[in-house]
Design a protein around this motif. Sequence first.
Motif, PDB file in Angstrom:
ATOM      1  N   VAL A 205       0.819  -1.217   0.000  1.00 12.06           N
ATOM      2  CA  VAL A 205       0.000   0.000   0.000  1.00 12.06           C
ATOM      3  C   VAL A 205       0.852   1.268   0.000  1.00 12.06           C
ATOM      4  CG1 VAL A 205      -1.986  -1.120   1.075  1.00 12.06           C
ATOM      5  CG2 VAL A 205      -0.257  -0.010   2.520  1.00 12.06           C
ATOM      6  N   LYS A 206       2.143   1.124   0.236  1.00  7.47           N
ATOM      7  CA  LYS A 206       3.037   2.282   0.185  1.00  7.47           C
ATOM      8  C   LYS A 206       3.523   2.582  -1.230  1.00  7.47           C
ATOM      9  CE  LYS A 206       4.812   1.732   4.899  1.00  7.47           C
ATOM     10  NZ  LYS A 206       6.026   1.434   5.718  1.00  7.47           N
ATOM     11  N   VAL A 207       3.360   1.613  -2.137  1.00  9.42           N
ATOM     12  CA  VAL A 207       3.858   1.793  -3.502  1.00  9.42           C
ATOM     13  C   VAL A 207       3.131   2.957  -4.175  1.00  9.42           C
ATOM     14  CG1 VAL A 207       4.119   0.710  -5.769  1.00  9.42           C
ATOM     15  CG2 VAL A 207       4.489  -0.638  -3.694  1.00  9.42           C
ATOM     16  N   LEU A 208       3.876   3.930  -4.618  1.00  9.24           N
ATOM     17  CA  LEU A 208       3.385   5.127  -5.313  1.00  9.24           C
ATOM     18  C   LEU A 208       2.513   6.025  -4.439  1.00  9.24           C
ATOM     19  CD1 LEU A 208       2.441   3.558  -8.788  1.00  9.24           C
ATOM     20  CD2 LEU A 208       4.601   4.643  -8.122  1.00  9.24           C
ATOM     21  N   ALA A 209       2.327   5.666  -3.167  1.00 12.87           N
ATOM     22  CA  ALA A 209       1.414   6.424  -2.313  1.00 12.87           C
ATOM     23  C   ALA A 209       1.895   7.851  -2.096  1.00 12.87           C
ATOM     24  CB  ALA A 209       1.246   5.724  -0.969  1.00 12.87           C
ATOM     25  N   ASP A 210       3.197   8.070  -2.100  1.00 10.33           N
ATOM     26  CA  ASP A 210       3.705   9.416  -1.862  1.00 10.33           C
ATOM     27  C   ASP A 210       3.452  10.354  -3.039  1.00 10.33           C
ATOM     28  OD1 ASP A 210       5.497   7.908  -3.384  1.00 10.33           O
ATOM     29  OD2 ASP A 210       7.213   9.130  -2.777  1.00 10.33           O
ATOM     30  N   LEU A 211       3.093   9.776  -4.205  1.00 14.06           N
ATOM     31  CA  LEU A 211       2.830  10.597  -5.387  1.00 14.06           C
ATOM     32  C   LEU A 211       1.375  11.032  -5.495  1.00 14.06           C
ATOM     33  CD1 LEU A 211       4.869   8.647  -8.114  1.00 14.06           C
ATOM     34  CD2 LEU A 211       5.585  10.637  -6.762  1.00 14.06           C
ATOM     35  N   ARG A 212       0.502  10.314  -4.839  1.00 16.27           N
ATOM     36  CA  ARG A 212      -0.923  10.618  -4.965  1.00 16.27           C
ATOM     37  C   ARG A 212      -1.304  11.789  -4.083  1.00 16.27           C
ATOM     38  NH1 ARG A 212      -6.151   6.516  -4.258  1.00 16.27           N
ATOM     39  NH2 ARG A 212      -7.723   8.134  -4.580  1.00 16.27           N
ATOM     40  N   LYS A 213      -2.014  12.732  -4.652  1.00 13.96           N
ATOM     41  CA  LYS A 213      -2.478  13.910  -3.935  1.00 13.96           C
ATOM     42  C   LYS A 213      -3.999  13.947  -3.943  1.00 13.96           C
ATOM     43  CE  LYS A 213       1.838  15.128  -3.691  1.00 13.96           C
ATOM     44  NZ  LYS A 213       2.598  14.908  -2.429  1.00 13.96           N
ATOM     45  N   PRO A 214      -4.596  14.607  -2.965  1.00 18.26           N
ATOM     46  CA  PRO A 214      -6.061  14.746  -2.963  1.00 18.26           C
ATOM     47  C   PRO A 214      -6.559  15.435  -4.233  1.00 18.26           C
ATOM     48  CG  PRO A 214      -5.143  15.420  -0.852  1.00 18.26           C
ATOM     49  CD  PRO A 214      -3.977  15.236  -1.784  1.00 18.26           C
ATOM     50  N   ILE A 215      -7.728  15.016  -4.692  1.00 18.82           N
ATOM     51  CA  ILE A 215      -8.325  15.619  -5.889  1.00 18.82           C
ATOM     52  C   ILE A 215      -9.055  16.880  -5.469  1.00 18.82           C
ATOM     53  CG2 ILE A 215      -9.934  15.256  -7.794  1.00 18.82           C
ATOM     54  CD1 ILE A 215      -9.447  12.235  -7.409  1.00 18.82           C
ATOM     55  N   THR A 216      -8.414  18.022  -5.735  1.00 14.19           N
ATOM     56  CA  THR A 216      -8.996  19.288  -5.297  1.00 14.19           C
ATOM     57  C   THR A 216      -9.199  20.287  -6.430  1.00 14.19           C
ATOM     58  OG1 THR A 216      -6.783  20.116  -4.758  1.00 14.19           O
ATOM     59  CG2 THR A 216      -8.025  19.083  -2.969  1.00 14.19           C
ATOM     60  N   ASP A 217      -8.494  20.117  -7.540  1.00 15.86           N
ATOM     61  CA  ASP A 217      -8.600  21.115  -8.607  1.00 15.86           C
ATOM     62  C   ASP A 217      -9.560  20.655  -9.695  1.00 15.86           C
ATOM     63  OD1 ASP A 217      -6.741  20.037 -11.071  1.00 15.86           O
ATOM     64  OD2 ASP A 217      -5.966  19.397  -9.123  1.00 15.86           O
ATOM     65  N   ASP A 218     -10.094  21.614 -10.414  1.00 15.50           N
ATOM     66  CA  ASP A 218     -11.099  21.347 -11.440  1.00 15.50           C
ATOM     67  C   ASP A 218     -10.529  20.533 -12.595  1.00 15.50           C
ATOM     68  OD1 ASP A 218     -12.984  22.716  -9.985  1.00 15.50           O
ATOM     69  OD2 ASP A 218     -12.707  24.609 -11.068  1.00 15.50           O
ATOM     70  N   LYS A 219      -9.253  20.758 -12.924  1.00 16.55           N
ATOM     71  CA  LYS A 219      -8.649  20.036 -14.028  1.00 16.55           C
ATOM     72  C   LYS A 219      -8.627  18.533 -13.755  1.00 16.55           C
ATOM     73  CE  LYS A 219      -4.442  19.576 -16.791  1.00 16.55           C
ATOM     74  NZ  LYS A 219      -3.043  20.051 -17.001  1.00 16.55           N
ATOM     75  N   ALA A 220      -8.209  18.153 -12.554  1.00 19.03           N
ATOM     76  CA  ALA A 220      -8.165  16.737 -12.203  1.00 19.03           C
ATOM     77  C   ALA A 220      -9.567  16.133 -12.197  1.00 19.03           C
ATOM     78  CB  ALA A 220      -7.495  16.542 -10.845  1.00 19.03           C
ATOM     79  N   ARG A 221     -10.537  16.885 -11.692  1.00 21.22           N
ATOM     80  CA  ARG A 221     -11.921  16.394 -11.682  1.00 21.22           C
ATOM     81  C   ARG A 221     -12.428  16.175 -13.110  1.00 21.22           C
ATOM     82  NH1 ARG A 221     -14.889  16.867  -6.930  1.00 21.22           N
ATOM     83  NH2 ARG A 221     -13.772  17.841  -5.210  1.00 21.22           N
ATOM     84  N   GLU A 222     -12.072  17.091 -13.999  1.00 19.54           N
ATOM     85  CA  GLU A 222     -12.497  16.954 -15.396  1.00 19.54           C
ATOM     86  C   GLU A 222     -11.875  15.716 -16.022  1.00 19.54           C
ATOM     87  OE1 GLU A 222     -13.493  17.015 -19.315  1.00 19.54           O
ATOM     88  OE2 GLU A 222     -14.504  17.945 -17.612  1.00 19.54           O
TER      89      GLU A 222
END
Length: 233
Positions: A205-222
């Motif tokens: 569960v630690k694999v790539l976990a440090d790269l993931r950020k919360p989805i907060t911006d409109d671009k990512a949601r789109e």
Amino acid sequence: MKKPIQVFSWATPNGHKVHIMLEECGLPYEAIPVNIGQGDQFKPEFLAISPNNKIPAITDPEGPDGRPISLFESGAILVYLAGKTGRFLGDTDRRRYEVLQWVMFQMGGVGPMLGQNHHFRQYAPEKLTYAVDRYTNEAKRLYGVIDRRLAASRWLGGDDYSIADIATWPWLRNWKNQGVQLADYPHLEKWFQAIEERPAVQRGVKVLADLRKPITDDKAREVLFGSTQYQRR
């Protein structure tokens, strides 16, 4: 020296399934991030191995006939890795089918329904009461199915830990955001904690976990939920 399996993935429940399986099996692998919030899943080189533009996907340079093989769909990847290593799929036909039915239960029920639960409870721009109620109730129903199974069996697939457990567990990690109380399902809770304590799971569960950020911006949601994913490619 064996060549590492390339894992094109992200720190999501489906990604964690494969990360955990590789750690459990002790297979050498290279985790290649596919940032789904930035649209990496739509790049031609990723679509070449995952035409459904979903993570994870793998490329094994040492496939079953000695030639490279690429696979997408997390359930198929788990079955492949179990076959490659002879682990976590049962040692008789009966046991294999018992495991596989619960893998299919996860793929057809737990993943899609909890995914919709997450969407409408966490990400939807409008809180639609009907949708939230529908998927929260379905989440609770699925937790109940698992709890009843684990009242009669130590593991989902039978007496032994298997890819059925590996497939299902990551989807339940976010139970607090699913409108579920883990204590309401005591057999599931005991099973959940036993898996959580496994060293390979903790590494996975630690694999790539440090790269993931919360989805907060409109671009990512789109990119994740808007029209981008529906464009013909």
